[in-house]
Write a protein that holds these residues in place. Structure first.
Motif, PDB file in Angstrom:
ATOM      1  N   PHE A 142       0.915  -1.261   0.136  1.00 31.20           N
ATOM      2  CA  PHE A 142      -0.113  -0.206   0.144  1.00 31.20           C
ATOM      3  C   PHE A 142       0.903   1.305   0.063  1.00 31.20           C
ATOM      4  O   PHE A 142       2.296   1.112   0.079  1.00 31.20           O
ATOM      5  N   CYS A 143       0.381   2.337  -0.122  1.00 29.29           N
ATOM      6  CA  CYS A 143       1.213   3.525  -0.304  1.00 29.29           C
ATOM      7  C   CYS A 143       0.549   4.654   0.915  1.00 29.29           C
ATOM      8  O   CYS A 143      -0.540   4.586   0.998  1.00 29.29           O
ATOM      9  N   ARG A 144       1.419   5.752   0.965  1.00 26.62           N
ATOM     10  CA  ARG A 144       0.881   6.923   1.522  1.00 26.62           C
ATOM     11  C   ARG A 144       0.109   7.641   0.316  1.00 26.62           C
ATOM     12  O   ARG A 144       0.675   7.932  -0.785  1.00 26.62           O
ATOM     13  N   GLY A 145      -1.154   7.772   0.422  1.00 26.77           N
ATOM     14  CA  GLY A 145      -2.025   8.401  -0.597  1.00 26.77           C
ATOM     15  C   GLY A 145      -2.775   7.572  -1.292  1.00 26.77           C
ATOM     16  O   GLY A 145      -3.796   7.815  -2.018  1.00 26.77           O
ATOM     17  N   ARG A 146      -2.557   6.269  -1.020  1.00 29.93           N
ATOM     18  CA  ARG A 146      -3.359   4.962  -1.811  1.00 29.93           C
ATOM     19  C   ARG A 146      -3.475   3.704  -0.880  1.00 29.93           C
ATOM     20  O   ARG A 146      -2.410   3.151  -0.731  1.00 29.93           O
ATOM     21  N   LEU A 147      -4.495   3.482  -0.330  1.00 35.98           N
ATOM     22  CA  LEU A 147      -4.904   2.380   0.191  1.00 35.98           C
ATOM     23  C   LEU A 147      -5.925   1.473  -0.739  1.00 35.98           C
ATOM     24  O   LEU A 147      -7.115   2.034  -0.875  1.00 35.98           O
ATOM     25  N   PHE A 148      -5.524   0.272  -1.063  1.00 33.70           N
ATOM     26  CA  PHE A 148      -6.366  -0.275  -1.918  1.00 33.70           C
ATOM     27  C   PHE A 148      -6.781   0.659  -3.194  1.00 33.70           C
ATOM     28  O   PHE A 148      -6.077   0.986  -4.062  1.00 33.70           O
ATOM     29  N   ASP A 149      -8.268   0.609  -3.430  1.00 36.82           N
ATOM     30  CA  ASP A 149      -8.530   1.391  -4.570  1.00 36.82           C
ATOM     31  C   ASP A 149      -9.001   2.908  -4.023  1.00 36.82           C
ATOM     32  O   ASP A 149      -9.546   3.766  -4.945  1.00 36.82           O
ATOM     33  N   THR A 150      -8.548   3.185  -2.867  1.00 34.16           N
ATOM     34  CA  THR A 150      -8.835   4.661  -2.249  1.00 34.16           C
ATOM     35  C   THR A 150      -7.905   5.452  -2.724  1.00 34.16           C
ATOM     36  O   THR A 150      -6.593   5.317  -2.061  1.00 34.16           O
ATOM     37  N   LEU A 151      -7.949   6.635  -3.513  1.00 35.41           N
ATOM     38  CA  LEU A 151      -6.844   7.244  -3.923  1.00 35.41           C
ATOM     39  C   LEU A 151      -7.135   8.782  -3.163  1.00 35.41           C
ATOM     40  O   LEU A 151      -8.182   9.377  -3.410  1.00 35.41           O
ATOM     41  N   GLU A 152      -6.189   9.237  -2.257  1.00 37.40           N
ATOM     42  CA  GLU A 152      -6.097  10.701  -1.790  1.00 37.40           C
ATOM     43  C   GLU A 152      -5.968  11.674  -2.790  1.00 37.40           C
ATOM     44  O   GLU A 152      -5.225  11.712  -3.578  1.00 37.40           O
ATOM     45  N   GLU A 153      -6.661  12.935  -2.413  1.00 38.23           N
ATOM     46  CA  GLU A 153      -6.263  14.005  -3.080  1.00 38.23           C
ATOM     47  C   GLU A 153      -5.070  14.499  -2.275  1.00 38.23           C
ATOM     48  O   GLU A 153      -4.632  14.451  -1.158  1.00 38.23           O
ATOM     49  N   ASP A 154      -4.209  14.913  -3.078  1.00 34.42           N
ATOM     50  CA  ASP A 154      -2.853  15.705  -2.650  1.00 34.42           C
ATOM     51  C   ASP A 154      -3.185  17.177  -2.106  1.00 34.42           C
ATOM     52  O   ASP A 154      -3.162  18.089  -3.001  1.00 34.42           O
ATOM     53  N   ARG A 155      -2.913  17.070  -1.069  1.00 31.82           N
ATOM     54  CA  ARG A 155      -3.273  18.434  -0.236  1.00 31.82           C
ATOM     55  C   ARG A 155      -2.059  18.819   0.486  1.00 31.82           C
ATOM     56  O   ARG A 155      -2.141  19.830   1.187  1.00 31.82           O
ATOM     57  N   GLY A 156      -0.722  18.433   0.056  1.00 32.19           N
ATOM     58  CA  GLY A 156       0.263  18.798   0.715  1.00 32.19           C
ATOM     59  C   GLY A 156       0.557  17.773   1.813  1.00 32.19           C
ATOM     60  O   GLY A 156       1.466  18.230   2.853  1.00 32.19           O
ATOM     61  N   GLN A 157      -0.229  17.023   2.217  1.00 38.56           N
ATOM     62  CA  GLN A 157      -0.346  16.155   3.318  1.00 38.56           C
ATOM     63  C   GLN A 157       1.087  15.204   3.404  1.00 38.56           C
ATOM     64  O   GLN A 157       1.644  14.883   4.559  1.00 38.56           O
ATOM     65  N   TYR A 158       1.693  14.936   2.276  1.00 39.73           N
ATOM     66  CA  TYR A 158       2.981  14.172   2.109  1.00 39.73           C
ATOM     67  C   TYR A 158       4.019  14.691   1.563  1.00 39.73           C
ATOM     68  O   TYR A 158       4.869  14.052   0.561  1.00 39.73           O
ATOM     69  N   ASP A 159       4.448  15.858   1.518  1.00 44.09           N
ATOM     70  CA  ASP A 159       5.279  17.010   1.095  1.00 44.09           C
ATOM     71  C   ASP A 159       6.525  16.557   1.708  1.00 44.09           C
ATOM     72  O   ASP A 159       7.538  17.295   1.120  1.00 44.09           O
ATOM     73  N   ASP A 160       6.693  15.759   2.587  1.00 48.79           N
ATOM     74  CA  ASP A 160       7.981  15.790   3.242  1.00 48.79           C
ATOM     75  C   ASP A 160       8.961  14.452   2.642  1.00 48.79           C
ATOM     76  O   ASP A 160       8.483  13.917   1.648  1.00 48.79           O
ATOM     77  N   ASP A 161      10.141  14.589   2.786  1.00 48.86           N
ATOM     78  CA  ASP A 161      10.940  13.531   2.297  1.00 48.86           C
ATOM     79  C   ASP A 161      11.336  12.589   3.509  1.00 48.86           C
ATOM     80  O   ASP A 161      11.563  12.809   4.632  1.00 48.86           O
TER      81      ASP A 161
END
Length: 348
Positions: A142-161
């Motif tokens: 799974f991913c930050r921003g995607r769990l199974f078929d649920t895709l998140e909107e990019d609102r800057g919540q994962y802008d870190d390194d």
């Protein structure tokens, strides 16, 4: 030797090359762009020769798949860093420098990815990689921003390194020496999950995998095999089992594979309810293919166990992502048990 080489693996991707190569060339920042053609039967090679003479063309003798194709191509490219880029990716201005600077600042980083947004839904993350990948203790990705078929909107919540467990092969920055040190991708995977297997192996050698939130590209996804294609189902299920068998520690191997057998059976029931008979057949084929290869896999597993360094604790989600998503209702990465904390470490 080039400092960095952008390498696109192509198989019958004429339309994608025509659409996306201009953006790659425009934003290559002076680095060479290669296209390694996996014996395409369309007009890809003619297109490259006639309209993109700046591209360095490598013609492979047959379709090696993603894993074998990149192995064959990268052996021919002298560079310190590779960017493995899908043909259906649109890059953006300044996409290279943040990732390259991050890797140059820390020699422990073997690979890194930018944020992957969806080409056709540009405010949201894309399925293949999103903002960096993880696996749970049963090997489900799974991913930050995607769990199974649920895709998140990019609102800057994962802008870190930050370090992650795996980085996507859709746009993968790789330290060339480490790629070859680890033996490249496992060509027997052909396609799908080979980058997760590679990331697992290199972390056990003491390296790290990162995601860079200051770079973004747009991915169409499913360019070669659509998401609903039974062949993709087969490759994902088979390769997941191959990866687990190769990389799990001895004390976790039998129990994990037994639970995966049960859960894969449950997923077959879901396909049955949807009338997707060909996917059920693909899961059955995947399991029989895996069991049929156990004898050949055993020496590979033993060799990897001998080669592994002292690093055994990796960022693995210690709960079940299947349970948390379908039963507990966790639909975003931030709702998972490690919210506001670094991912927990588990013996892998």
């Amino acid at each position: 030797m080039d400092h960095l080489a952008i390498v696109i693996l192509n198989y019958n991707g004429y339309s994608f090359l025509e659409r996306f190569l201009p953006s790659v060339l425009a934003h290559a920042e002076g680095f060479p762009v290669y296209v390694a053609d996996n014996a395409s039967t369309d007009q890809s090679v003619s297109l490259l020769r006639d309209r993109f003479p700046a591209v360095r063309l490598l013609q492979l003798s047959r379709n090696h798949g993603y894993a074998g194709g990149y192995n064959a191509a990268l052996r021919q490219i002298p560079a310190q860093y590779y960017v493995l880029l899908n043909s259906d990716v649109e890059v953006t201005p300044g996409w290279i420098r943040p990732v390259l600077a991050l890797m140059e600042a820390d020699s422990r980083i073997a690979a890194c990815q930018p944020k992957i947004r969806a080409y056709d839904h540009r405010t949201h993350f894309e399925y293949a990689g999103a903002a960096g990948g993880y696996i749970d203790w049963l090997g489900y990705a799974f991913c930050r921003g995607r769990l199974f078929d649920t895709l998140e909107e990019d609102r800057g919540q994962y802008d870190d390194d930050r370090p992650v467990f795996w980085a996507t092969g859709a746009c993968l920055f790789v330290r060339a020496g480490v790629f070859h040190e680890a033996g490249g991708f496992d060509a027997s995977f052909f396609a799908h999950m080979e980058e997760i297997d590679w990331c697992w192996r290199v972390q056990r050698l003491g390296y790290q995998i990162w995601t860079c939130g200051r770079s973004v590209v747009y991915h169409v996804g499913g360019g070669t095999l659509p998401k609903t294609n039974p062949q993709k189902t087969y490759l994902n299920y088979r390769n997941s089992l191959l990866m687990l068998y190769k990389n799990l520690p001895p004390e976790r191997l039998f129990g994990t594979l037994l639970l995966r057998l049960v859960l894969d059976g449950i997923s077959s029931a879901v396909f049955l309810r949807a009338g997707q008979w060909r996917d059920i057949g693909a899961i059955l084929r995947a399991h029989f293919a895996f069991y049929g290869r156990l004898g050949a896999l055993r020496p590979v597993r033993n060799q990897l166990l001998r080669q592994a360094g002292a690093v055994t604790h990796l960022p693995v989600y210690t709960r079940s992502i299947v349970w948390d998503y379908f039963v507990n209702g966790c639909k975003t990465f931030c709702q998972l048990a490690w919210q506001n904390k670094e991912p927990q470490q588990q013996n892998q």
